[in-house]
Design an enzyme around this catalytic site. Structure first.
Site, short mmCIF file in Angstrom:
data_model
loop_
_atom_site.label_atom_id
_atom_site.label_comp_id
_atom_site.label_asym_id
_atom_site.label_seq_id
_atom_site.Cartn_x
_atom_site.Cartn_y
_atom_site.Cartn_z
N ASP A 14 0.79 -1.32 0.06
CA ASP A 14 -0.02 0.09 -0.07
C ASP A 14 1.03 1.29 0.05
O ASP A 14 0.59 2.28 0.85
CB ASP A 14 -0.94 -0.08 1.37
CG ASP A 14 -2.12 -1.03 1.25
OD1 ASP A 14 -2.48 -1.23 0.35
OD2 ASP A 14 -2.06 -1.65 2.20
N GLY A 16 1.20 3.37 -2.58
CA GLY A 16 0.48 4.22 -3.50
C GLY A 16 1.06 4.18 -5.01
O GLY A 16 1.25 5.37 -5.53
N LYS A 39 0.10 -2.45 -16.15
CA LYS A 39 -0.02 -3.20 -14.82
C LYS A 39 0.78 -4.53 -15.18
O LYS A 39 0.12 -5.33 -15.91
CB LYS A 39 -1.35 -3.17 -14.53
CG LYS A 39 -1.40 -3.89 -12.93
CD LYS A 39 -0.99 -3.20 -11.82
CE LYS A 39 -1.07 -3.98 -10.93
NZ LYS A 39 -0.30 -3.25 -9.59
N THR A 43 -4.15 -8.32 -9.65
CA THR A 43 -4.97 -9.15 -8.70
C THR A 43 -6.21 -8.52 -8.11
O THR A 43 -6.26 -7.41 -8.05
CB THR A 43 -4.12 -9.98 -7.63
OG1 THR A 43 -3.61 -8.78 -6.62
CG2 THR A 43 -2.87 -10.65 -8.17
N ASP A 51 -6.13 -0.57 -11.19
CA ASP A 51 -5.00 0.46 -11.12
C ASP A 51 -4.82 1.10 -12.63
O ASP A 51 -4.51 2.19 -12.80
CB ASP A 51 -3.65 -0.54 -10.99
CG ASP A 51 -3.86 -1.14 -9.56
OD1 ASP A 51 -4.38 -0.60 -8.69
OD2 ASP A 51 -3.09 -2.08 -9.21
N GLU A 115 3.57 -0.87 -13.74
CA GLU A 115 3.41 -0.62 -12.59
C GLU A 115 3.41 -2.06 -11.85
O GLU A 115 2.61 -3.08 -12.22
CB GLU A 115 2.04 -0.08 -12.06
CG GLU A 115 1.75 -0.26 -10.47
CD GLU A 115 0.45 0.20 -10.27
OE1 GLU A 115 0.05 -0.24 -9.20
OE2 GLU A 115 -0.29 0.97 -10.91
N GLY A 116 4.04 -2.43 -10.98
CA GLY A 116 4.33 -3.88 -10.29
C GLY A 116 3.15 -3.95 -9.56
O GLY A 116 2.17 -3.35 -9.39
N GLY A 118 2.67 -5.10 -5.60
CA GLY A 118 3.29 -5.08 -4.46
C GLY A 118 5.02 -4.52 -4.71
O GLY A 118 5.03 -3.69 -5.16
N ASN A 175 5.36 9.69 -1.94
CA ASN A 175 3.75 10.01 -2.05
C ASN A 175 3.11 10.81 -0.79
O ASN A 175 3.22 10.16 -0.02
CB ASN A 175 3.24 8.68 -2.25
CG ASN A 175 1.68 8.90 -2.76
OD1 ASN A 175 1.08 9.92 -2.45
ND2 ASN A 175 1.32 7.84 -3.45
#
Length: 216
Positions: A14, A16, A39, A43, A51, A115-116, A118, A175
């Site tokens: 989390d 961001g 992405k 999941t 996302d 974007e990964g 996690g 962030n």
């Protein structure tokens, strides 16, 4: 044309990342660059990526013609780590499928932000970590951090992993959306900024502002 591809990871689940990825995409687009986002593995969704939807909301792009097979090539229903979600859905993660989608996107833009799911050590399957994928594909990295309690330790651990693997850290994205405790946040931000300037002097430190997105 082949895009400049950067893998965006976070200090934890989390951190961001989606928010920061959308903001960075908009920032680069404002400089005249053609930017796409992908992405890596989604999941907790079915047939779509929440996302990617957030990226588009921040950049102001529509989703009517979204090529999900390219921008979210692997989507699993259970909200867990990719390796577990894939096992629950009974469909292994296909890195070849992800690579093919990434390469097709790279041919359409100047910058591709991937974007990964996690953090860097999140398992893709029982044998492969996210950082293994990044390293084996020779991708640069952007790391998303924040000022929550514990973020200093999490950030330094992630930076140590990046250094150990010999990866290039392009951006360290702070962030500020999580700055709920001003005292902790200000200290964390300046500690992380100072540490990164010593260990990664070529890395750009950017503060991601809190954005009011409104009601969708």
């Amino acid at each position: 044309m082949k895009a400049d591809t950067i893998f965006i990871s976070g200090i934890d689940t989390d951190a961001g990342k989606s928010y920061a990825t959308g903001w960075l995409a908009a920032r680069l687009a404002d400089k005249g660059l053609k930017v796409r986002t992908q992405k890596f593995i989604q999941t907790g969704n079915e047939g779509r990526s929440e996302d990617i939807e957030l990226h588009r909301k921040i950049t102001g792009e529509g989703l009517a013609d979204e090529p999900w097979e390219l921008t979210a090539p692997e989507i699993y229903t259970y909200p867990a780590s990719p390796h577990l979600s894939a096992e629950i859905d009974g469909r292994p993660v296909s890195l070849a499928k992800i690579d093919a989608a990434r390469e097709r996107l790279e041919a359409t833009c100047d910058v591709l932000l991937v974007e990964g799911a996690g953090g860097l050590m999140v398992p893709v399957d029982r044998d492969t970590l996210t950082i293994d994928y990044i390293s084996s594909r020779g991708l640069d990295v952007a790391l998303v951090t924040n000022g929550k309690l514990g973020s200093i330790s999490h950030t330094l651990l992630a930076l140590e992993a990046i250094r150990t693997r010999g990866l290039r850290l392009r951006w360290l994205l702070y962030n500020s959306h999580f700055d709920t405790d001003r005292i902790i946040a200000e200290d964390a931000r300046e500690f992380i900024r100072s540490w990164a300037s010593l260990k990664f002097p070529e890395t750009e430190f950017l503060i991601v502002p809190s954005i009011e997105l409104g009601v969708s």
